[in-house]
Design an enzyme around this catalytic site. Structure first.
Site, short mmCIF file in Angstrom:
data_model
loop_
_atom_site.label_atom_id
_atom_site.label_comp_id
_atom_site.label_asym_id
_atom_site.label_seq_id
_atom_site.Cartn_x
_atom_site.Cartn_y
_atom_site.Cartn_z
N ASN A 1 0.98 -0.94 0.08
CA ASN A 1 -0.26 0.45 0.08
C ASN A 1 1.06 1.08 -0.50
O ASN A 1 0.35 2.07 -0.67
CB ASN A 1 -0.93 -0.23 1.14
CG ASN A 1 -0.24 -0.27 2.30
OD1 ASN A 1 0.86 -0.69 2.75
ND2 ASN A 1 -0.35 0.60 3.21
N GLU B 1 5.41 -3.96 12.78
CA GLU B 1 3.12 -3.03 12.01
C GLU B 1 2.66 -3.60 11.60
O GLU B 1 2.84 -3.74 9.98
CB GLU B 1 3.92 -1.66 11.57
CG GLU B 1 4.85 -0.99 12.78
CD GLU B 1 4.44 -0.39 13.98
OE1 GLU B 1 3.08 0.02 14.40
OE2 GLU B 1 5.13 0.03 14.63
N CYS C 1 -2.89 1.54 6.92
CA CYS C 1 -3.56 0.70 8.37
C CYS C 1 -4.45 1.56 8.92
O CYS C 1 -4.30 1.83 10.14
CB CYS C 1 -2.01 -0.02 8.81
SG CYS C 1 -0.69 0.99 9.08
N GLU D 1 8.77 3.19 14.59
CA GLU D 1 9.13 3.46 13.28
C GLU D 1 9.01 5.06 13.15
O GLU D 1 8.33 5.68 14.16
CB GLU D 1 8.40 2.72 12.40
CG GLU D 1 8.65 0.63 12.14
CD GLU D 1 7.93 0.93 10.79
OE1 GLU D 1 8.82 0.02 9.86
OE2 GLU D 1 6.82 1.44 10.50
#
Length: 491
Positions: free
Chosen positions: A163, A261, A295, A472
């Site tokens: 994505n 993640e 997400c 991150e």
């Protein structure tokens, strides 16, 4: 863009129309997997090779051989290479973005923004090559100095999703590389060209052979081989919760570092004091931007009675503005990435309606061309235990439920196995502050879309959205890719 830069960009696009593995600085592998443009079913978007465990072994061997010299290179020199690569991405932005649209489906505007983000990430972490990474601390002993150091893990594996096919590889690779690690990355099968563009920019910027290696292929083959190889000191993964937790078991069994993640089911609470039109614009941007394929996308909304009707009316107007189409033709919302994802979006809406939900916007009558164009869908009057409320859809579908008051809305937001992002629309500073303190999510948005984050801030979730250990992005991203050392020096 200059004519030279344009020629360079066009040349770069032609070179990567068929993606290959990058192992020890050499492009290899027979492109055989076809990727079709989701907005143009008759157009071949990309070809890529089918990686094997032997390919992974060769890439790790090359990385292990190259890593010590790369780590020994002064950090400013490593940073200069990352910054040069970031500049090359920007020079090639238009051609890379067009490839990204063809293979992933998002709009050209979104794709150009993503390439810019990848460029910015490389330059941000490149600049950290000139920043101090340790501390000088006082000692209780006489004539003694204490310092700390950050050391690279060695060889790290990266597994990235489709994505954000160039931004996520960049924001994982850049902190790994500036810290002195060598990298083996497995990009998503659906988007092989974007990661290849990143690899070419790093290679053209002067990154030594073997420091950055790319292996395409199936997750159960390439990803599994990466996770199980004892030479991989750490693995950073972005993708589904199910796959991530499986990888965690493998890495934990051999005590290697793992960063996950994963999914999200992000909620927004809209209170009576919110402007319904502004709140609808915030929700629509989070739910339908990027075709809902993020997400951090808004997937469920809880609204109090006093603003419910006005908010729903405004949200339907907003949804009507997100017309799905070919990202290269100026559409506001792009195509769904794959037929599997498209069927998942359809099933979520169909099942909810069968259980009594009202579909206020998003009737799908089919596309005669077979293009994967799904309308922005708004569901209401939906059972609270419906999958559209509880499970990640990963498409442009949002469920709106009524709650009696703030406390009930906050409880509903927290009633999820996920905890990535959460938002509130309100004019009350007191309630916004309370929400930020009590909402169970790694990122909180007040009067802003749940999707989207600045590159210099920590990113990650709680519960089943993340390992909730190493974050991150921003300087926090360096923590995963390094380990600490304390040094006592006596005079």
């Amino acid at each position: 863009m200059t004519s030279t830069a344009t020629e360079s960009a066009t040349s770069a696009r032609k070179e990567v129309a068929a993606a290959q593995h990058l192992i020890n600085g050499e492009w290899t592998g027979e492109p055989e997997i076809q990727r079709i443009n989701p907005a143009r079913p008759d157009e071949l978007a990309a070809l890529s090779p089918r990686g094997t465990a032997d390919d992974v072994d060769a890439a790790i061997t090359a990385a292990a051989a190259a890593q010590p010299a790369w780590a020994a290179l002064p950090a400013p020199a490593r940073g200069a290479i990352l910054m040069a690569a970031g500049n090359l991405l920007l020079e090639r932005q238009s051609a890379i973005a067009e490839d990204l649209v063809r293979e992933e489906g998002k709009t050209l505007t979104e794709a150009k923004g993503e390439v810019k983000r990848a460029s910015d990430v490389l330059r941000f972490f490149g600049s950290l090559g000139w920043a101090a990474t340790g501390e000088v601390l006082p000692s209780g002993l006489p004539d003694t100095t204490i310092t700390t150091r950050r050391e690279p893990l060695g060889v790290v594996g990266l597994i990235t999703p489709w994505n954000f096919p160039i931004a996520i590889p960049a924001w994982k690779a850049a902190p790994a590389l500036i810290s002195g690690n060598a990298v083996v990355i497995k990009p998503a099968e659906l988007t092989p060209l974007s990661a290849t563009h990143l690899a070419r920019a790093l290679q053209d910027a002067g990154l030594p052979a073997g420091v950055f290696n790319v292996i395409h292929g199936k997750g159960r083959v390439v990803g599994d081989a990466l996770a199980r190889d004892p030479r991989i000191a750490g693995l950073s993964f972005t993708g589904s919760t199910k796959v991530g937790l499986g990888l965690q078991e493998i890495l934990n069994a051999r005590r290697a570092r793992v960063q996950l993640e994963m999914g999200g089911k992000n909620g927004v609470l809209v209170l009576d004091d919110a402007d319904p039109r502004k709140a609808a614009a915030v929700v629509a941007a989070g739910a339908f931007g990027l075709t809902g394929q993020a997400c951090t996308a808004t997937s469920r909304v809880y609204v109090t009675p006093g603003v419910r009707d006005a908010f729903l009316e405004a949200l339907v107007v907003e949804a009507a503005g997100y017309t799905a189409g070919d990202g290269l033709d100026g559409a506001k919302m792009g195509a769904v990435v794959s037929s599997q994802q498209f069927e998942q979006d359809q099933a979520a809406v169909r099942t909810a309606v069968e259980r009594g939900a009202t579909l206020l916007h998003g009737e799908y009558d089919g596309d005669p061309s077979g293009a994967l164009l799904f309308p922005a869908a708004v569901l209401t009057d939906i059972p609270r235990d419906d999958a559209a409320v509880t499970e990640e859809i990963f498409g442009p579908v949002v469920a709106v439920l009524e709650v009696p008051d703030y406390e009930a809305g906050l409880a509903a937001i927290n009633d999820s196995r996920y905890g990535l992002t959460a938002g509130i629309c309100t004019d009350s500073l007191a309630l916004a502050t309370d929400f930020a303190a009590r909402a169970q999510a790694g990122v909180i948005k007040v009067n802003r879309p749940t999707a989207g984050l600045d590159l210099n801030v920590p990113f990650g979730g709680v519960k089943d959205s993340s390992t909730n250990t190493f974050r991150e992005q921003g300087k926090s991203a360096l923590d995963f890719f390094t380990w600490g050392k304390t040094v006592y020096t006596g005079v």
